[in-house]
Design a protein around this motif. Sequence first.
Motif, PDB file in Angstrom:
ATOM      1  N   PHE A 112       1.601  -8.900   1.041  1.00 26.04           N
ATOM      2  CA  PHE A 112       1.174  -9.487   2.300  1.00 26.04           C
ATOM      3  C   PHE A 112       1.018 -10.997   2.115  1.00 26.04           C
ATOM      4  CE2 PHE A 112      -0.135  -5.088   2.206  1.00 26.04           C
ATOM      5  CZ  PHE A 112       0.226  -4.627   3.464  1.00 26.04           C
ATOM      6  N   GLU A 113       0.590 -11.682   3.161  1.00 27.23           N
ATOM      7  CA  GLU A 113       0.540 -13.138   3.108  1.00 27.23           C
ATOM      8  C   GLU A 113      -0.441 -13.638   2.051  1.00 27.23           C
ATOM      9  OE1 GLU A 113      -0.456 -16.975   6.033  1.00 27.23           O
ATOM     10  OE2 GLU A 113      -0.404 -14.919   6.848  1.00 27.23           O
ATOM     11  N   ASP A 114      -1.645 -13.027   1.994  1.00 25.34           N
ATOM     12  CA  ASP A 114      -2.687 -13.529   1.104  1.00 25.34           C
ATOM     13  C   ASP A 114      -2.949 -12.651  -0.119  1.00 25.34           C
ATOM     14  OD1 ASP A 114      -3.272 -15.678   2.882  1.00 25.34           O
ATOM     15  OD2 ASP A 114      -4.397 -14.276   4.135  1.00 25.34           O
ATOM     16  N   PHE A 115      -2.411 -11.440  -0.120  1.00 24.04           N
ATOM     17  CA  PHE A 115      -2.741 -10.513  -1.197  1.00 24.04           C
ATOM     18  C   PHE A 115      -1.640  -9.475  -1.379  1.00 24.04           C
ATOM     19  CE2 PHE A 115      -4.443  -8.875   2.772  1.00 24.04           C
ATOM     20  CZ  PHE A 115      -4.090  -7.533   2.762  1.00 24.04           C
ATOM     21  N   ILE A 116      -1.758  -8.745  -2.472  1.00 19.26           N
ATOM     22  CA  ILE A 116      -0.851  -7.632  -2.728  1.00 19.26           C
ATOM     23  C   ILE A 116      -1.676  -6.357  -2.886  1.00 19.26           C
ATOM     24  CG2 ILE A 116       0.898  -9.068  -3.833  1.00 19.26           C
ATOM     25  CD1 ILE A 116      -0.137  -8.043  -6.534  1.00 19.26           C
ATOM     26  N   ILE A 117      -1.030  -5.227  -2.670  1.00 18.49           N
ATOM     27  CA  ILE A 117      -1.664  -3.922  -2.900  1.00 18.49           C
ATOM     28  C   ILE A 117      -0.831  -3.168  -3.924  1.00 18.49           C
ATOM     29  CG2 ILE A 117      -2.334  -1.699  -1.914  1.00 18.49           C
ATOM     30  CD1 ILE A 117      -2.737  -3.047   0.751  1.00 18.49           C
ATOM     31  N   GLU A 118      -1.460  -2.854  -5.043  1.00 22.18           N
ATOM     32  CA  GLU A 118      -0.810  -2.019  -6.051  1.00 22.18           C
ATOM     33  C   GLU A 118      -1.170  -0.557  -5.775  1.00 22.18           C
ATOM     34  OE1 GLU A 118      -2.188  -3.325  -9.837  1.00 22.18           O
ATOM     35  OE2 GLU A 118      -1.718  -5.431  -9.455  1.00 22.18           O
ATOM     36  N   LYS A 119      -0.167   0.274  -5.630  1.00 23.55           N
ATOM     37  CA  LYS A 119      -0.406   1.706  -5.407  1.00 23.55           C
ATOM     38  C   LYS A 119      -0.347   2.417  -6.757  1.00 23.55           C
ATOM     39  CE  LYS A 119       2.990   2.174  -2.461  1.00 23.55           C
ATOM     40  NZ  LYS A 119       3.882   2.827  -1.467  1.00 23.55           N
ATOM     41  N   ILE A 120      -1.463   2.988  -7.173  1.00 24.24           N
ATOM     42  CA  ILE A 120      -1.518   3.607  -8.497  1.00 24.24           C
ATOM     43  C   ILE A 120      -1.950   5.069  -8.411  1.00 24.24           C
ATOM     44  CG2 ILE A 120      -2.172   1.366  -9.481  1.00 24.24           C
ATOM     45  CD1 ILE A 120      -4.950   2.815 -10.095  1.00 24.24           C
ATOM     46  N   LEU A 121      -1.802   5.734  -9.534  1.00 23.53           N
ATOM     47  CA  LEU A 121      -2.220   7.126  -9.693  1.00 23.53           C
ATOM     48  C   LEU A 121      -2.868   7.234 -11.064  1.00 23.53           C
ATOM     49  CD1 LEU A 121      -1.751   9.770  -7.942  1.00 23.53           C
ATOM     50  CD2 LEU A 121       0.097  10.291  -9.547  1.00 23.53           C
TER      51      LEU A 121
END
Length: 255
Positions: A112-121
């Motif tokens: 995203f513009e200001d941040f990232i999202i890491e999808k983990i398990l």
Amino acid sequence: MIGFSIMRSNKIIIALRFLFFAVFSVFIVSTQCLANTTGDTNLYPVMTQNKVLWDYMKALSDTYPKRKFPPASASEWDARKPVVAEQVRHAIGIDGIEKTPLNVEVAGTLEFEDFIIEKILFESRPGSYIPANIYKPKNAKGKLPTVLWLHGHSDEAKAGYAWPMQMLVKKGFIVMSKDGTGAGERILTGHDHLAPCWTVGYSTKSFEIWDNIRAIDYLLSRDDVDPERLGCAGRSGGGTQTSVMVAVEPRIKSA
């Protein structure tokens, strides 16, 4: 016109009847509450049908040894903390569980513009896989303050209540949000997920709190998490979990 006036009169009469019964019901309930308050229950009115349970609980509590509460000093708090932690861990059924490898997998990344999202398990215990999202500020360097965010009763689970995660990550925090027992990608049968937990010998709370402790283990394994600025927070049922977490997890610095 006559028919219209009669209809209006009937509606007014019906409305007045509803108002009368509503006020009368409140009066009866309030009177009954006040009539059944005795002794220590003056601050907490007890209905007649509940008084048997109230009296039983009060009699049971009177059998317990009396302790000075709250502790008078910080040193007394520190001395009592491990005892309370052990009691809570035993009460919710996590005192005998061993920590096993987390076996973390990264399923993908959203930008995203200001941040990232890491999808983990990660694997909180053998065969129990926990999906989670890690919100991280873009271009962040060094160790960052971090919050484990716990959701409440929401089928959207880790994806619900998104505004606190977004607010925190835009302020420079790493935020971890995971799916709770029976919610999100781990949904069983809506809010009826209590039954499967009990059938395998654990309460829902034991699953939730153990998963949260293992989430802390994962966060502290990351190079970008500051262990001295590690917090826990939540909404609704997530707030309830947070109150338990601060009792059993000394690595949490703020909640």
